[in-house]
Design a protein around this motif. Sequence first.
Motif, PDB file in Angstrom:
ATOM      1  N   ALA A  65      28.315  45.577  35.047  1.00 14.29           N
ATOM      2  CA  ALA A  65      29.169  45.552  33.726  1.00 14.29           C
ATOM      3  C   ALA A  65      30.680  45.909  33.865  1.00 14.29           C
ATOM      4  N   PHE A  66      30.721  46.960  34.599  1.00 10.63           N
ATOM      5  CA  PHE A  66      32.344  47.343  35.125  1.00 10.63           C
ATOM      6  C   PHE A  66      32.818  46.253  35.751  1.00 10.63           C
ATOM      7  N   ARG A  67      32.159  45.887  36.748  1.00 10.23           N
ATOM      8  CA  ARG A  67      32.895  44.764  37.683  1.00 10.23           C
ATOM      9  C   ARG A  67      33.507  43.500  36.608  1.00 10.23           C
ATOM     10  N   GLU A  68      32.913  43.156  35.654  1.00 10.58           N
ATOM     11  CA  GLU A  68      33.152  42.170  34.534  1.00 10.58           C
ATOM     12  C   GLU A  68      34.405  42.864  33.768  1.00 10.58           C
ATOM     13  N   LEU A  69      34.469  43.903  33.470  1.00 10.52           N
ATOM     14  CA  LEU A  69      35.366  44.472  32.752  1.00 10.52           C
ATOM     15  C   LEU A  69      36.792  44.760  33.431  1.00 10.52           C
ATOM     16  N   TYR A  70      36.627  45.120  34.716  1.00 12.34           N
ATOM     17  CA  TYR A  70      37.487  45.239  35.742  1.00 12.34           C
ATOM     18  C   TYR A  70      38.134  43.515  36.091  1.00 12.34           C
ATOM     19  N   GLN A  71      37.493  42.791  35.973  1.00  4.00           N
ATOM     20  CA  GLN A  71      37.651  41.411  36.335  1.00  4.00           C
ATOM     21  C   GLN A  71      38.721  40.970  35.103  1.00  4.00           C
ATOM     22  N   ASN A  72      38.169  41.013  34.242  1.00  6.35           N
ATOM     23  CA  ASN A  72      38.888  40.862  32.886  1.00  6.35           C
ATOM     24  C   ASN A  72      40.122  41.256  32.773  1.00  6.35           C
ATOM     25  N   TRP A  73      40.269  42.775  32.963  1.00  6.11           N
ATOM     26  CA  TRP A  73      41.466  43.395  32.805  1.00  6.11           C
ATOM     27  C   TRP A  73      42.500  42.992  33.929  1.00  6.11           C
ATOM     28  N   SER A 158      35.883  32.656  34.804  1.00  9.66           N
ATOM     29  CA  SER A 158      35.714  31.124  34.224  1.00  9.66           C
ATOM     30  C   SER A 158      34.839  30.928  33.232  1.00  9.66           C
ATOM     31  N   HIS A 159      33.702  31.965  33.153  1.00 10.54           N
ATOM     32  CA  HIS A 159      32.656  31.559  32.591  1.00 10.54           C
ATOM     33  C   HIS A 159      32.344  31.793  30.859  1.00 10.54           C
ATOM     34  N   GLY A 160      33.535  32.454  30.712  1.00 12.44           N
ATOM     35  CA  GLY A 160      33.559  33.260  29.174  1.00 12.44           C
ATOM     36  C   GLY A 160      32.322  34.225  28.770  1.00 12.44           C
ATOM     37  N   ASP A 161      31.751  34.636  29.575  1.00  9.19           N
ATOM     38  CA  ASP A 161      30.514  35.805  29.271  1.00  9.19           C
ATOM     39  C   ASP A 161      30.941  37.245  29.656  1.00  9.19           C
ATOM     40  N   GLY A 162      31.927  37.509  30.343  1.00  7.61           N
ATOM     41  CA  GLY A 162      32.095  38.753  30.905  1.00  7.61           C
ATOM     42  C   GLY A 162      32.124  39.976  30.045  1.00  7.61           C
ATOM     43  N   LEU A 163      32.836  39.803  28.998  1.00 10.18           N
ATOM     44  CA  LEU A 163      32.917  40.999  27.966  1.00 10.18           C
ATOM     45  C   LEU A 163      31.603  41.188  27.338  1.00 10.18           C
ATOM     46  N   LYS A 164      30.913  40.264  26.786  1.00  7.04           N
ATOM     47  CA  LYS A 164      29.695  40.175  26.207  1.00  7.04           C
ATOM     48  C   LYS A 164      28.666  40.898  27.062  1.00  7.04           C
ATOM     49  N   LEU A 165      28.659  40.440  28.404  1.00  7.21           N
ATOM     50  CA  LEU A 165      27.343  40.880  29.212  1.00  7.21           C
ATOM     51  C   LEU A 165      27.739  42.255  29.607  1.00  7.21           C
ATOM     52  N   ALA A 166      29.104  42.724  29.878  1.00  6.81           N
ATOM     53  CA  ALA A 166      29.324  44.160  29.991  1.00  6.81           C
ATOM     54  C   ALA A 166      28.912  44.975  28.905  1.00  6.81           C
ATOM     55  N   ALA A 167      29.178  44.426  27.663  1.00  6.34           N
ATOM     56  CA  ALA A 167      28.568  45.313  26.567  1.00  6.34           C
ATOM     57  C   ALA A 167      27.221  45.395  26.319  1.00  6.34           C
ATOM     58  N   LEU A 168      26.382  44.453  26.664  1.00  3.45           N
ATOM     59  CA  LEU A 168      25.118  44.248  26.872  1.00  3.45           C
ATOM     60  C   LEU A 168      24.398  45.432  27.884  1.00  3.45           C
ATOM     61  N   ILE A 169      24.826  45.247  29.111  1.00  5.93           N
ATOM     62  CA  ILE A 169      24.424  46.081  29.871  1.00  5.93           C
ATOM     63  C   ILE A 169      24.985  47.577  29.627  1.00  5.93           C
ATOM     64  N   MET A 170      26.090  47.900  29.318  1.00  3.08           N
ATOM     65  CA  MET A 170      26.517  49.158  29.031  1.00  3.08           C
ATOM     66  C   MET A 170      25.648  49.871  28.031  1.00  3.08           C
ATOM     67  N   SER A 171      25.421  48.893  27.036  1.00  2.00           N
ATOM     68  CA  SER A 171      24.514  49.490  25.877  1.00  2.00           C
ATOM     69  C   SER A 171      23.064  49.747  26.535  1.00  2.00           C
ATOM     70  N   ARG A 172      22.716  48.725  27.271  1.00  2.00           N
ATOM     71  CA  ARG A 172      21.303  49.035  27.722  1.00  2.00           C
ATOM     72  C   ARG A 172      21.131  50.280  28.580  1.00  2.00           C
ATOM     73  N   MET A 177      30.044  51.462  24.083  1.00  2.00           N
ATOM     74  CA  MET A 177      31.401  50.612  24.528  1.00  2.00           C
ATOM     75  C   MET A 177      31.983  50.428  23.185  1.00  2.00           C
ATOM     76  N   SER A 178      33.367  50.297  23.415  1.00  2.00           N
ATOM     77  CA  SER A 178      34.019  49.866  22.085  1.00  2.00           C
ATOM     78  C   SER A 178      35.128  49.359  22.584  1.00  2.00           C
ATOM     79  N   VAL A 232      39.545  48.860  26.203  1.00  2.00           N
ATOM     80  CA  VAL A 232      38.254  48.927  26.196  1.00  2.00           C
ATOM     81  C   VAL A 232      37.663  50.405  26.545  1.00  2.00           C
ATOM     82  N   MET A 233      36.739  51.088  25.613  1.00  4.72           N
ATOM     83  CA  MET A 233      36.416  52.332  26.105  1.00  4.72           C
ATOM     84  C   MET A 233      34.698  52.570  26.357  1.00  4.72           C
TER      85      MET A 233
END
Length: 382
Positions: A65-73, A158-172, A177-178, A232-233
Motif C-alpha cells: 500500500a505504501f509503495r502505491e502512495l509513494y509512487q503517486n507522491w 498508469s493503471h489508475g488504481d493506486g490510491l484506492k488499493l492503498a486505502a483498501l489495504i491500509m484499512s484492512r 488513512m485519510s 495523505v495521512m
Amino acid sequence: MSNHTDEDPMDQDSCTSTSDEANLQLDRELQQSEGTTYTATEPSRQTIPVGISPAYVKGWDSTDAFRELYQNWKDAILGRFQLNRLDFKPFYEDKKDYFSIIVPTTSNDNGNRRALGYIKYEKKTGRVTLTNSCMQLPVESLVMGFTSKDNQDQLAGSHGDGLKLAALIMSRDGYKMSVAASHCRWSFGLHGTSQSLRCVITPSRKMSPAIQRDPADDMAKLRFQDERDITVMIGAGRANQSRPVSSETFFGWLRVTLDIRGLSYPPSIVETPRGDLLLDSQFHGKLFLHGILLPMTTSGVKHYKFGYNFALGKFSRDRHGMVAKYEVADQVRQIWQCALHMHEHTLLPIYVNLLQNFPQVGDIEQADRLLEPSTTARATAA
C-alpha cells in the motif's frame, strides 16, 4: 560513478535550470492561489462507495500500500514540476520529534530551504504524512481506472488504481488513512457487514489564510494547506486512537525505494540516461523501475549478478514486474551500453569477469548486441 555523501543537498549554491523551472512553477501556483476566493456556502458531506471487493489483492500488505502512495507522491512531483528523474533527490533527516524525507528545490540568497514535497513520520503519534504541493484532488480520483498519467513515459504509474488499493489495504491492516485536499478531508474505511470500502468527504472548517504563504517554504518546513496541497495521512492522529505506525514499520515501507539520500540511495551507482547500474552487494539481484522495487522477479527473467534501476517502462497491474516483460533484458543491455561508454576503464573489467565466470546470469544475456567490435577485442584480450 558516484559515491554517496551526507552533504545536505539544500546547501548547494548553484541552481540548475530544472530547479529554476520548478521555482517558476511554484511562483505561478502561488499567484493563482492568491487570486482564488471561496464561497461562504459549504458543500455538504458526501459518502462515496469505492467499488473494490475487500478480498481484492489478498496477498498485499501495508508495504504494498505504501509503495502505491509513494509512487503517486513521486510521480506527482515529477509531473507537476517537469523534473528529470536525476533531479529528483529526496533526502532523509532524523529530528527530535520526527523523521522526514524532503524533495529540495534551490536555496535562495538567504540560505532558506525550499522544497517541492515531503514525507514525515511523527515519532510521538506514529502518523505518516505524504504531501504534494499545489495540487487538487478531483472526486473522479475515487473511480477505478481514473488516471492523469497517460502518455507520460517518465512516470511509473498508469493503471489508475493506486490510491484506492492503498486505502483498501491500509484499512484492512487496521490503519486509518485519510487525505486532506481541495479544502476537504477524505476519510477511507471499511463499512457494514460486507466491509466495503467507502470514502467520506467532509468540507474543511478551516478558513483560508488571509495571507498566502510560499508553497516551497511550507514544504521545506513540513507544512501543508488543505485548499492548496494534497496530503495523505496514515495512522493515529493527535486526537485519534486508531493504530499507529511503528518506526520499524515505517522504515520497512521505505525499503520499497532506492531514491532517498542518506537512507536507501546506493553508495556506488552508475547513473545513465537509460537507468542505473547498482554495484553494491546489498542490491545484487534486485530490479527497480523508476526507483521503486519490483517485488518479484519477472517470470522467465534470469538471475542478475548486479542490481538495475530502469528509467523506462510501466508496472504491470499486479506490480510484480513490468508491463512488457521482454523489455527487462533489453534495458539491462542498454544500461551496460551507456555505462561502458561513460566509464569503460572502470567497468570493462567487471563486465569481462561476468563473461568469463558467470555465463548464465542475465546481466550478459545480450552481450553480443552490446559490445562494439573494438570493445569486444579489448574484452577478449583482457
